[in-house]
Scaffold this motif. Structure first.
Motif, PDB file in Angstrom:
ATOM      1  N   UNK A   1       0.834  -1.197   0.000  1.00 43.03           N
ATOM      2  CA  UNK A   1       0.000   0.000   0.000  1.00 43.03           C
ATOM      3  C   UNK A   1       0.873   1.253   0.000  1.00 43.03           C
ATOM      4  N   UNK A   2       1.899   1.258   0.812  1.00 45.56           N
ATOM      5  CA  UNK A   2       2.781   2.414   0.886  1.00 45.56           C
ATOM      6  C   UNK A   2       3.577   2.599  -0.403  1.00 45.56           C
ATOM      7  N   UNK A   3       4.086   1.489  -0.946  1.00 45.95           N
ATOM      8  CA  UNK A   3       4.919   1.577  -2.148  1.00 45.95           C
ATOM      9  C   UNK A   3       4.108   1.916  -3.392  1.00 45.95           C
ATOM     10  N   UNK A   4       2.817   1.612  -3.383  1.00 48.90           N
ATOM     11  CA  UNK A   4       2.001   1.860  -4.567  1.00 48.90           C
ATOM     12  C   UNK A   4       1.957   3.344  -4.909  1.00 48.90           C
ATOM     13  N   UNK A   5       2.003   4.193  -3.905  1.00 49.09           N
ATOM     14  CA  UNK A   5       2.004   5.632  -4.149  1.00 49.09           C
ATOM     15  C   UNK A   5       2.523   6.336  -2.911  1.00 49.09           C
ATOM     16  N   UNK A   6       3.845   6.386  -2.789  1.00 48.16           N
ATOM     17  CA  UNK A   6       4.466   6.973  -1.602  1.00 48.16           C
ATOM     18  C   UNK A   6       4.249   8.478  -1.521  1.00 48.16           C
ATOM     19  N   UNK A   7       3.753   9.099  -2.601  1.00 48.65           N
ATOM     20  CA  UNK A   7       3.536  10.533  -2.594  1.00 48.65           C
ATOM     21  C   UNK A   7       2.245  10.932  -1.891  1.00 48.65           C
ATOM     22  N   UNK A   8       1.387   9.939  -1.613  1.00 52.43           N
ATOM     23  CA  UNK A   8       0.111  10.247  -0.977  1.00 52.43           C
ATOM     24  C   UNK A   8       0.311  10.728   0.459  1.00 52.43           C
ATOM     25  N   UNK A   9      -0.549  11.638   0.884  1.00 50.62           N
ATOM     26  CA  UNK A   9      -0.543  12.045   2.285  1.00 50.62           C
ATOM     27  C   UNK A   9      -0.963  10.851   3.140  1.00 50.62           C
ATOM     28  N   UNK A  10      -0.376  10.686   4.328  1.00 49.82           N
ATOM     29  CA  UNK A  10      -0.752   9.568   5.194  1.00 49.82           C
ATOM     30  C   UNK A  10      -2.245   9.591   5.506  1.00 49.82           C
ATOM     31  N   UNK A  11      -2.872   8.452   5.445  1.00 53.83           N
ATOM     32  CA  UNK A  11      -4.284   8.350   5.777  1.00 53.83           C
ATOM     33  C   UNK A  11      -4.457   8.639   7.264  1.00 53.83           C
ATOM     34  N   UNK A  12      -5.405   9.511   7.603  1.00 53.72           N
ATOM     35  CA  UNK A  12      -5.564   9.930   8.997  1.00 53.72           C
ATOM     36  C   UNK A  12      -5.956   8.767   9.896  1.00 53.72           C
ATOM     37  N   UNK A  13      -6.747   7.815   9.351  1.00 49.18           N
ATOM     38  CA  UNK A  13      -7.154   6.665  10.160  1.00 49.18           C
ATOM     39  C   UNK A  13      -5.956   5.775  10.464  1.00 49.18           C
ATOM     40  N   UNK A  14      -5.117   5.552   9.453  1.00 54.05           N
ATOM     41  CA  UNK A  14      -3.925   4.744   9.670  1.00 54.05           C
ATOM     42  C   UNK A  14      -2.981   5.445  10.644  1.00 54.05           C
ATOM     43  N   UNK A  15      -2.815   6.735  10.454  1.00 54.41           N
ATOM     44  CA  UNK A  15      -1.927   7.505  11.334  1.00 54.41           C
ATOM     45  C   UNK A  15      -2.387   7.407  12.787  1.00 54.41           C
ATOM     46  N   UNK A  16      -3.682   7.546  12.996  1.00 53.93           N
ATOM     47  CA  UNK A  16      -4.226   7.476  14.353  1.00 53.93           C
ATOM     48  C   UNK A  16      -4.016   6.096  14.960  1.00 53.93           C
ATOM     49  N   UNK A  17      -4.210   5.052  14.177  1.00 54.21           N
ATOM     50  CA  UNK A  17      -4.034   3.693  14.697  1.00 54.21           C
ATOM     51  C   UNK A  17      -2.580   3.399  15.035  1.00 54.21           C
ATOM     52  N   UNK A  18      -1.646   3.893  14.235  1.00 55.64           N
ATOM     53  CA  UNK A  18      -0.236   3.695  14.549  1.00 55.64           C
ATOM     54  C   UNK A  18       0.167   4.491  15.795  1.00 55.64           C
TER      55      UNK A  18
END
Length: 223
Positions: free
Chosen positions: A132-149
């Motif tokens: 998921x990360x490598x598919x498009x590293x230019x994307x802003x981090x998903x807020x839901x993923x960021x919160x879970x980490x």
């Protein structure tokens, strides 16, 4: 002997006839059910083929829904994958955090933590996350993923702080130790998936044990 009347379905087509239900007669599944079907379908597809090779039609086919249903609920493959990864992160980290914090001692919690981040079941999680990360590293981090980490990092810090406060560990900076630990986990996971050079589950765990032994002033495990 006479054959079937003109226009009648041939033998063996009953299943096809049942599937070809007129649109106005179809049972419409609740929105959350359809979304869940789509999200569950994308995970094995990405693990098998990679995110860059999965399209909306592939997801619709695997979920047993129409392409229109997929595009109605999601803006595209990236949105589907991002949400699926968020669900995967929660399913991976939340139970592990509960288990390690429920241990009688912080030292036992560390063992649960180390064994939990690298096991026979965790390669699936790491493959999905890195793809998921490598598919498009230019994307802003998903807020839901960021919160879970962040929540996961808080649980690791809580375990380390508990051991320090009880005199089991020596740790000058819980936040820094937690950051370095999580970075090491991510790096080892990537190396394991790349397989260059190969890294076994037990080798990955041994690296984590050595790091925590030095970082927390623990007694080295017997060879």
């Amino acid at each position: 002997m006479t054959g079937p009347a003109e226009g009648a379905p041939a033998a063996g087509t009953a299943g096809a006839r049942r599937r070809a239900v007129a649109p106005d007669k179809r049972t419409r599944q609740p929105t959350e059910v359809r979304r869940r079907l789509i999200l569950e379908a994308v995970v094995p597809l990405v693990i098998e083929h990679g995110a860059s090779r999965v399209g909306v039609r592939d997801i619709a086919r695997a979920a047993g829904v129409s392409v229109g249903t997929v595009t109605y609920h999601f803006g595209g493959v990236r949105e589907i994958l991002s949400e699926a990864v968020s669900i995967e992160i929660d399913a991976y980290y939340r139970p592990l955090g509960e288990r390690m914090l429920a241990c009688p001692t912080a030292a036992e919690g560390l063992t649960t933590l180390i064994e939990g981040v690298f096991s026979a079941e965790t390669d699936r999680h790491w493959r999905l996350w890195f793809d998921n990360w490598a598919a498009d590293a230019s994307l802003e981090p998903d807020s839901r993923q960021h919160r879970r980490y962040e929540e996961w990092s808080d649980r690791v810090a809580e375990l380390i702080a508990r051991g320090r406060d009880r005199g089991e560990f020596r740790c000058r900076d819980v936040a820094e130790t937690t950051t370095r630990f999580n970075a090491l986990v991510d790096g080892l996971a990537l190396r394991r998936l790349r397989g260059a050079p190969p890294l076994s589950i037990e080798q990955a765990r041994a690296h984590l044990r050595r790091f925590l032994t030095g970082e927390l002033g623990l007694e080295p495990s017997p060879a």
